[in-house]
Design a protein around this motif. Structure first.
Motif, PDB file in Angstrom:
ATOM      1  N   LEU A   7     -17.906 -13.419  -5.289  1.00 59.09           N
ATOM      2  CA  LEU A   7     -18.512 -12.699  -6.416  1.00 59.09           C
ATOM      3  C   LEU A   7     -17.500 -11.854  -7.176  1.00 59.09           C
ATOM      4  CD1 LEU A   7     -21.937 -11.479  -5.030  1.00 59.09           C
ATOM      5  CD2 LEU A   7     -21.525 -13.152  -6.820  1.00 59.09           C
ATOM      6  N   GLY A   8     -16.252 -11.817  -6.678  1.00 58.45           N
ATOM      7  CA  GLY A   8     -15.237 -11.048  -7.397  1.00 58.45           C
ATOM      8  C   GLY A   8     -14.777  -9.809  -6.681  1.00 58.45           C
ATOM      9  N   PHE A   9     -15.250  -9.569  -5.455  1.00 57.70           N
ATOM     10  CA  PHE A   9     -14.767  -8.451  -4.665  1.00 57.70           C
ATOM     11  C   PHE A   9     -13.501  -8.929  -3.969  1.00 57.70           C
ATOM     12  CE2 PHE A   9     -19.350  -7.931  -5.009  1.00 57.70           C
ATOM     13  CZ  PHE A   9     -19.422  -6.650  -5.511  1.00 57.70           C
ATOM     14  N   VAL A  10     -12.351  -8.374  -4.346  1.00 62.32           N
ATOM     15  CA  VAL A  10     -11.059  -8.938  -3.977  1.00 62.32           C
ATOM     16  C   VAL A  10     -10.533  -8.343  -2.690  1.00 62.32           C
ATOM     17  CG1 VAL A  10      -8.705  -9.333  -4.783  1.00 62.32           C
ATOM     18  CG2 VAL A  10     -10.572  -9.217  -6.409  1.00 62.32           C
ATOM     19  N   GLY A  11      -9.948  -9.176  -1.824  1.00 60.76           N
ATOM     20  CA  GLY A  11      -9.330  -8.733  -0.576  1.00 60.76           C
ATOM     21  C   GLY A  11      -7.854  -8.446  -0.775  1.00 60.76           C
ATOM     22  N   ARG A  38       1.993  -0.592  -5.551  1.00 58.96           N
ATOM     23  CA  ARG A  38       1.316  -1.738  -6.185  1.00 58.96           C
ATOM     24  C   ARG A  38       0.659  -2.622  -5.135  1.00 58.96           C
ATOM     25  NH1 ARG A  38       5.799  -1.982  -9.499  1.00 58.96           N
ATOM     26  NH2 ARG A  38       6.675  -3.663  -8.252  1.00 58.96           N
ATOM     27  N   ARG A  39       1.339  -2.812  -4.025  1.00 60.26           N
ATOM     28  CA  ARG A  39       0.852  -3.708  -2.982  1.00 60.26           C
ATOM     29  C   ARG A  39      -0.387  -3.157  -2.278  1.00 60.26           C
ATOM     30  NH1 ARG A  39       3.443  -6.642   2.043  1.00 60.26           N
ATOM     31  NH2 ARG A  39       1.920  -6.041   3.595  1.00 60.26           N
ATOM     32  N   GLU A  40      -0.394  -1.867  -1.974  1.00 51.67           N
ATOM     33  CA  GLU A  40      -1.425  -1.306  -1.103  1.00 51.67           C
ATOM     34  C   GLU A  40      -2.469  -0.437  -1.789  1.00 51.67           C
ATOM     35  OE1 GLU A  40      -1.658  -2.447   1.790  1.00 51.67           O
ATOM     36  OE2 GLU A  40       0.338  -3.260   2.143  1.00 51.67           O
ATOM     37  N   SER A  41      -2.188   0.078  -2.974  1.00 56.23           N
ATOM     38  CA  SER A  41      -3.116   1.049  -3.575  1.00 56.23           C
ATOM     39  C   SER A  41      -4.458   0.436  -3.956  1.00 56.23           C
ATOM     40  CB  SER A  41      -2.475   1.724  -4.791  1.00 56.23           C
ATOM     41  OG  SER A  41      -2.209   0.779  -5.806  1.00 56.23           O
ATOM     42  N   GLY A  42      -4.467  -0.777  -4.465  1.00 57.72           N
ATOM     43  CA  GLY A  42      -5.721  -1.407  -4.889  1.00 57.72           C
ATOM     44  C   GLY A  42      -6.739  -1.521  -3.763  1.00 57.72           C
ATOM     45  N   PRO A  43      -6.369  -2.195  -2.656  1.00 60.40           N
ATOM     46  CA  PRO A  43      -7.335  -2.323  -1.551  1.00 60.40           C
ATOM     47  C   PRO A  43      -7.758  -0.973  -0.973  1.00 60.40           C
ATOM     48  CG  PRO A  43      -5.564  -3.916  -1.281  1.00 60.40           C
ATOM     49  CD  PRO A  43      -5.176  -3.015  -2.420  1.00 60.40           C
ATOM     50  N   ALA A  85      -3.860  -1.715   6.810  1.00 64.17           N
ATOM     51  CA  ALA A  85      -4.847  -1.133   7.721  1.00 64.17           C
ATOM     52  C   ALA A  85      -4.418   0.265   8.149  1.00 64.17           C
ATOM     53  CB  ALA A  85      -5.036  -2.021   8.943  1.00 64.17           C
ATOM     54  N   TYR A  86      -3.123   0.421   8.426  1.00 63.47           N
ATOM     55  CA  TYR A  86      -2.611   1.734   8.830  1.00 63.47           C
ATOM     56  C   TYR A  86      -2.817   2.752   7.705  1.00 63.47           C
ATOM     57  CZ  TYR A  86       0.660   5.305  10.448  1.00 63.47           C
ATOM     58  OH  TYR A  86       1.226   6.492  10.834  1.00 63.47           O
ATOM     59  N   LEU A  87      -2.461   2.354   6.487  1.00 60.34           N
ATOM     60  CA  LEU A  87      -2.616   3.247   5.340  1.00 60.34           C
ATOM     61  C   LEU A  87      -4.092   3.541   5.066  1.00 60.34           C
ATOM     62  CD1 LEU A  87      -1.235   4.782   3.039  1.00 60.34           C
ATOM     63  CD2 LEU A  87      -1.378   2.682   1.676  1.00 60.34           C
ATOM     64  N   ALA A  88      -4.943   2.535   5.196  1.00 62.21           N
ATOM     65  CA  ALA A  88      -6.376   2.752   4.985  1.00 62.21           C
ATOM     66  C   ALA A  88      -6.939   3.722   6.023  1.00 62.21           C
ATOM     67  CB  ALA A  88      -7.135   1.423   5.033  1.00 62.21           C
ATOM     68  N   GLY A  89      -6.425   3.644   7.249  1.00 59.49           N
ATOM     69  CA  GLY A  89      -6.862   4.583   8.279  1.00 59.49           C
ATOM     70  C   GLY A  89      -6.484   6.016   7.941  1.00 59.49           C
ATOM     71  N   LEU A 155     -14.889  -3.260   4.691  1.00 63.97           N
ATOM     72  CA  LEU A 155     -13.660  -3.673   5.363  1.00 63.97           C
ATOM     73  C   LEU A 155     -13.661  -5.147   5.755  1.00 63.97           C
ATOM     74  CD1 LEU A 155     -13.081  -0.555   7.628  1.00 63.97           C
ATOM     75  CD2 LEU A 155     -11.688  -1.263   5.677  1.00 63.97           C
ATOM     76  N   VAL A 156     -14.779  -5.637   6.286  1.00 66.51           N
ATOM     77  CA  VAL A 156     -14.812  -7.014   6.795  1.00 66.51           C
ATOM     78  C   VAL A 156     -15.225  -8.018   5.730  1.00 66.51           C
ATOM     79  CG1 VAL A 156     -15.850  -8.574   8.506  1.00 66.51           C
ATOM     80  CG2 VAL A 156     -15.226  -6.239   9.161  1.00 66.51           C
ATOM     81  N   ASP A 157     -16.320  -7.751   5.017  1.00 65.91           N
ATOM     82  CA  ASP A 157     -16.834  -8.741   4.080  1.00 65.91           C
ATOM     83  C   ASP A 157     -16.213  -8.669   2.692  1.00 65.91           C
ATOM     84  OD1 ASP A 157     -18.413  -9.802   6.031  1.00 65.91           O
ATOM     85  OD2 ASP A 157     -20.280  -8.903   5.342  1.00 65.91           O
ATOM     86  N   LEU A 158     -15.862  -7.485   2.229  1.00 67.58           N
ATOM     87  CA  LEU A 158     -15.286  -7.373   0.897  1.00 67.58           C
ATOM     88  C   LEU A 158     -13.770  -7.481   0.930  1.00 67.58           C
ATOM     89  CD1 LEU A 158     -18.197  -6.363   0.412  1.00 67.58           C
ATOM     90  CD2 LEU A 158     -17.260  -4.764  -1.230  1.00 67.58           C
ATOM     91  N   GLN A 159     -13.136  -6.808   1.891  1.00 64.52           N
ATOM     92  CA  GLN A 159     -11.673  -6.842   1.958  1.00 64.52           C
ATOM     93  C   GLN A 159     -11.161  -7.893   2.933  1.00 64.52           C
ATOM     94  OE1 GLN A 159     -10.086  -2.821   2.385  1.00 64.52           O
ATOM     95  NE2 GLN A 159     -10.312  -2.580   0.182  1.00 64.52           N
ATOM     96  N   GLU A 160     -12.060  -8.573   3.620  1.00 62.28           N
ATOM     97  CA  GLU A 160     -11.739  -9.673   4.525  1.00 62.28           C
ATOM     98  C   GLU A 160     -10.719  -9.288   5.596  1.00 62.28           C
ATOM     99  OE1 GLU A 160     -10.777 -12.947   1.870  1.00 62.28           O
ATOM    100  OE2 GLU A 160     -12.885 -13.516   1.870  1.00 62.28           O
ATOM    101  N   ARG A 161     -10.882  -8.104   6.161  1.00 60.12           N
ATOM    102  CA  ARG A 161     -10.036  -7.683   7.271  1.00 60.12           C
ATOM    103  C   ARG A 161     -10.628  -8.207   8.576  1.00 60.12           C
ATOM    104  NH1 ARG A 161      -6.345  -3.896   5.450  1.00 60.12           N
ATOM    105  NH2 ARG A 161      -6.898  -2.797   3.532  1.00 60.12           N
ATOM    106  N   SER A 162      -9.780  -8.361   9.587  1.00 57.73           N
ATOM    107  CA  SER A 162     -10.266  -8.808  10.889  1.00 57.73           C
ATOM    108  C   SER A 162     -11.107  -7.694  11.518  1.00 57.73           C
ATOM    109  CB  SER A 162      -9.090  -9.144  11.806  1.00 57.73           C
ATOM    110  OG  SER A 162      -8.384  -7.956  12.148  1.00 57.73           O
ATOM    111  N   TYR A 163     -11.901  -8.065  12.527  1.00 58.90           N
ATOM    112  CA  TYR A 163     -12.724  -7.062  13.212  1.00 58.90           C
ATOM    113  C   TYR A 163     -11.851  -5.979  13.838  1.00 58.90           C
ATOM    114  CZ  TYR A 163     -16.716 -10.215  12.748  1.00 58.90           C
ATOM    115  OH  TYR A 163     -17.708 -11.009  12.248  1.00 58.90           O
ATOM    116  N   SER A 164     -10.760  -6.390  14.476  1.00 60.97           N
ATOM    117  CA  SER A 164      -9.913  -5.402  15.146  1.00 60.97           C
ATOM    118  C   SER A 164      -9.228  -4.482  14.142  1.00 60.97           C
ATOM    119  CB  SER A 164      -8.876  -6.090  16.036  1.00 60.97           C
ATOM    120  OG  SER A 164      -8.077  -6.963  15.287  1.00 60.97           O
TER     121      SER A 164
END
Length: 199
Positions: A7-11, A38-43, A85-89, A155-164
């Motif tokens: 639907l346009g939600f980008v990972g 640039r690499r990490e700020s969007g997500p 993931a580290y930065l998001a934490g 985190l999982v469905d929109l950004q497609e990160r693993s469960y862990s």
């Protein structure tokens, strides 16, 4: 690829060596800092904004996280997960602290959030309008979730990160993350089903 991503939600993306990039950025290399941002700020920003729609709060928390990352780059261990993931934490902790300071939790993004690339790629206007309407319904449904369920879904469905990876960001066990995600998906499906939306 999940239906939310379609639907346009980008990972997250890009393939540059994160540990090397972080070392260069922490050493004061302005070009590396710009690439890292640039690499990490969007997500990270989209993640924080999905937790609560206050853009200023999300931006402040994201900036705090980048400053902390550059100040203490040794905390990142590529063996334990991705740089994103580290930065998001870190950003999550900063966001929660700012919410506590403001004594509030805020709502997710408005219904008109849309991915410009998806809009430009849509040749048929009616298809685009249907997609926007579905996105609005999805965000309205997401708004009804608790923020912990919203976080798991983002985190999982929109950004497609693993469960862990998602569990590490949220600071919970894999089992807790999976439980939150299951409840979020069930609740969202119920809400969308009541509106006659079938993703």
């Amino acid at each position: 690829m999940s239906w939310l991503t379609r639907l346009g939600f980008v990972g997250p993306g890009t393939a540059e060596d994160p540990a090397a990039l972080l070392r260069e950025a922490a050493a004061g290399d302005a070009a590396a800092q710009a690439r890292l941002y640039r690499r990490e700020s969007g997500p990270v920003f989209r993640y924080l904004l999905a937790l609560g729609s206050d853009e200023a709060l999300a931006l402040d928390a994201m900036q705090d996280a980048f400053v902390e990352l550059l100040r203490t780059p040794g905390g990142f261990d590529p063996q334990r997960g991705t740089l994103g993931a580290y930065l998001a934490g870190i950003a999550r902790h900063r966001w929660l602290a700012r919410c506590r300071e403001a004594r509030r939790f805020v709502e997710p993004p408005p219904d008109d959030e849309t991915d410009t690339a998806a809009v430009l790629a849509t040749a048929d206007l009616s298809e685009h309008l249907a997609c926007r309407q579905l996105q609005g319904s999805v965000w309205a449904g997401i708004r009804q979730l608790s923020w912990t369920q919203r976080e798991a879904l983002v985190l999982v469905d929109l950004q497609e990160r693993s469960y862990s990876e998602a569990a590490a960001i949220a600071g919970v066990s894999d089992d807790v993350l999976r439980t939150r995600l299951h409840r979020a998906r069930t609740r969202l499906a119920t809400v969308l089903g009541a509106q006659g939306v079938r993703p």
